[in-house]
Design a protein around this motif. Structure first.
Motif, PDB file in Angstrom:
ATOM      1  N   CYS A   1      15.386  47.795  54.657  1.00 42.02           N
ATOM      2  CA  CYS A   1      15.500  46.450  54.103  1.00 42.02           C
ATOM      3  C   CYS A   1      13.369  46.636  54.752  1.00 42.02           C
ATOM      4  O   CYS A   1      13.707  47.094  55.390  1.00 42.02           O
TER       5      CYS A   1
ATOM      6  N   ASP B   1      10.350  41.255  56.965  1.00 45.43           N
ATOM      7  CA  ASP B   1      11.952  41.121  57.613  1.00 45.43           C
ATOM      8  C   ASP B   1      12.747  40.296  56.657  1.00 45.43           C
ATOM      9  O   ASP B   1      13.279  39.553  57.032  1.00 45.43           O
ATOM     10  N   GLU B   2      12.650  41.352  56.715  1.00 42.25           N
ATOM     11  CA  GLU B   2      13.956  40.508  55.378  1.00 42.25           C
ATOM     12  C   GLU B   2      15.690  41.458  56.538  1.00 42.25           C
ATOM     13  O   GLU B   2      15.369  42.363  57.168  1.00 42.25           O
TER      14      GLU B   2
ATOM     15  N   HIS C   1      19.082  40.753  55.789  1.00 46.73           N
ATOM     16  CA  HIS C   1      19.768  40.485  55.508  1.00 46.73           C
ATOM     17  C   HIS C   1      20.350  42.645  54.620  1.00 46.73           C
ATOM     18  O   HIS C   1      20.785  43.090  53.862  1.00 46.73           O
ATOM     19  N   GLU C   2      20.972  42.971  55.996  1.00 48.51           N
ATOM     20  CA  GLU C   2      20.902  44.533  55.846  1.00 48.51           C
ATOM     21  C   GLU C   2      22.543  45.294  55.433  1.00 48.51           C
ATOM     22  O   GLU C   2      22.497  46.591  55.084  1.00 48.51           O
TER      23      GLU C   2
ATOM     24  N   SER D   1      17.328  46.798  58.559  1.00 42.73           N
ATOM     25  CA  SER D   1      17.032  45.763  58.632  1.00 42.73           C
ATOM     26  C   SER D   1      14.558  45.534  59.452  1.00 42.73           C
ATOM     27  O   SER D   1      14.591  46.274  59.988  1.00 42.73           O
ATOM     28  N   ASN D   2      15.017  44.780  58.470  1.00 42.53           N
ATOM     29  CA  ASN D   2      12.924  44.122  59.407  1.00 42.53           C
ATOM     30  C   ASN D   2      12.559  45.474  59.347  1.00 42.53           C
ATOM     31  O   ASN D   2      11.919  45.131  60.817  1.00 42.53           O
TER      32      ASN D   2
ATOM     33  N   LEU E   1      16.809  43.795  48.451  1.00 47.14           N
ATOM     34  CA  LEU E   1      15.871  42.589  48.644  1.00 47.14           C
ATOM     35  C   LEU E   1      17.476  41.898  48.506  1.00 47.14           C
ATOM     36  O   LEU E   1      17.553  41.424  47.767  1.00 47.14           O
ATOM     37  N   THR E   2      17.174  40.593  48.988  1.00 49.71           N
ATOM     38  CA  THR E   2      18.093  39.497  49.126  1.00 49.71           C
ATOM     39  C   THR E   2      17.253  38.173  48.755  1.00 49.71           C
ATOM     40  O   THR E   2      17.634  37.694  47.785  1.00 49.71           O
ATOM     41  N   LEU E   3      15.977  38.000  49.496  1.00 48.10           N
ATOM     42  CA  LEU E   3      14.680  36.788  48.684  1.00 48.10           C
ATOM     43  C   LEU E   3      14.040  37.642  47.937  1.00 48.10           C
ATOM     44  O   LEU E   3      13.667  38.401  48.040  1.00 48.10           O
TER      45      LEU E   3
ATOM     46  N   LYS F   1      10.015  38.713  49.132  1.00 53.70           N
ATOM     47  CA  LYS F   1       9.861  40.231  49.523  1.00 53.70           C
ATOM     48  C   LYS F   1       9.546  41.017  48.190  1.00 53.70           C
ATOM     49  O   LYS F   1       9.007  42.763  48.541  1.00 53.70           O
TER      50      LYS F   1
END
Length: 349
Positions: free
Chosen positions: A233, A236-237, A239-240, A262-263, A285-287, A290
């Protein structure tokens, strides 16, 4: 203005816009706002910030569903916690009233279209009450038992159920797709419906990570096809878990995997792609905030002559809900889940 410029204006002036929207809400919702204590007011500010962020990101890429789907999700979250639809409708009105004075009529009409679509959606919301553990899943009953174990914080019984399935001959990829993936989606739905706590949600994820680790002797003993994949990810994502499932099933399918989790800063990803002579990059990517980072990374990859043969797969909720978004940021392919990622990866290389 273009959608990108509208996004920049909203995010650059977000604090000021939040203050104005909060003032407008006090006018539109005097009883509710007067009743809120300091903690509730801080949550209202946080939600307003998130709403502006999702709106800005949606406008930047021209994908209305990014905002509409988020607001529908938020509606369900708040409804299950005692906040009615009229509050959300007036919140949208407050945003409209404030942004009307910030933009030209042409730009505001575009923004208003997104806000009106969100309002229409929450008046006819999608049914969020249907379980993700579906009837076509031949491991449905096992998935339900596993879900019950992790909700009740019975880690040992949950892990034993998974190991017993493996001993009985159940394929590892079937366990990943029909138990781990569906149960994690279900955990998110149950939190949305206020049926489990954040603590239970976090515990469930940690147990699934532990259960996955118990299967590594089988995953990492598979044959190798001589192709390397880097997964993780960006930014700062956090959700990995989904992309970790992708890495594990690619490893099981014979790929040599480097999973960053993540991150991870994009610059570090770019550096490793060159140093390790990677054939495939898979990012999740969840959000939507990003997306710009992902697009910038893909642009830099395409500009690097040492990475001319590299292929890029993207996945995650933001792409799942917006069909053509992966093409807009320049990826080579999209995969809806870990099993599909393996098929797509093998077809690309």
């Amino acid at each position: 203005m273009t959608g990108t410029k509208i996004k920049k204006y909203i995010l650059d002036n977000r604090d000021d816009l939040i203050n104005k929207i909060m003032d407008e809400q006090e006018f539109l919702l005097p009883q509710e706002m007067n009743r809120y204590n300091s903690n509730m007011m801080e949550k209202v500010r946080s939600d307003t910030s998130s709403n502006l962020n999702y709106l800005a990101q949606a406008l930047a890429v021209g994908e209305k569903n990014i905002f509409v789907n988020y607001y529908s999700w938020l509606y369900t979250v708040l409804k299950e916690r005692g906040i009615g639809i009229e509050v959300l409708k007036k919140h949208l009105k407050a945003i409209k009233n404030v942004l009307y004075s910030e933009f030209t009529q042409k730009d505001f009409n575009l923004i208003k279209n997104y806000l009106n679509s969100a309002e229409k959606e929450i008046q006819n919301p999608e049914n969020h009450y249907q379980s993700f553990i579906n009837e076509n899943n031949y491991l449905q009953e096992k998935a339900k038992i596993y879900l019950n174990f992790i909700i009740n914080m019975e880690r040992e019984r949950a892990v034993k159920l998974i190991l017993d399935l493996v001993d009985q001959g159940t394929a590892v990829d079937d366990i990943y797709l029909n138990i781990f993936q569906q149960v994690q989606y279900e955990i998110g739905r149950l939190w949305q419906l206020n049926q489990i706590s954040i603590a239970q949600e976090h515990y469930a994820t940690s147990v699934t990570q532990l259960a996955m680790a118990q299967l590594y002797p089988k995953i990492f003993s598979s044959y190798k096809k001589g192709k390397k994949v880097l997964t993780g990810c960006i930014g700062d994502e956090l959700h990995e878990l989904g992309v970790r499932m992708v890495a594990d099933l690619l490893e099981l399918a014979g790929w040599d995997t480097i999973h960053l989790g993540s991150n991870t800063p994009p610059a570090e990803i770019l550096k490793l792609l060159v140093e390790k002579e990677i054939d495939l990059l898979a990012i999740s990517l969840t959000l939507p905030d990003k997306l710009e980072l992902a697009q910038d990374l893909i642009t830099k990859i395409n500009e690097n002559t040492k990475l001319s043969g590299l292929k890029i797969i993207v996945g995650g909720r933001v792409f799942l809900e917006n069909n053509n978004l992966w093409q807009k940021i320049g990826a080579d392919a999209f995969a809806a889940d870990a099993k599909e990622a393996v098929k797509v990866a093998d077809s690309l290389l």
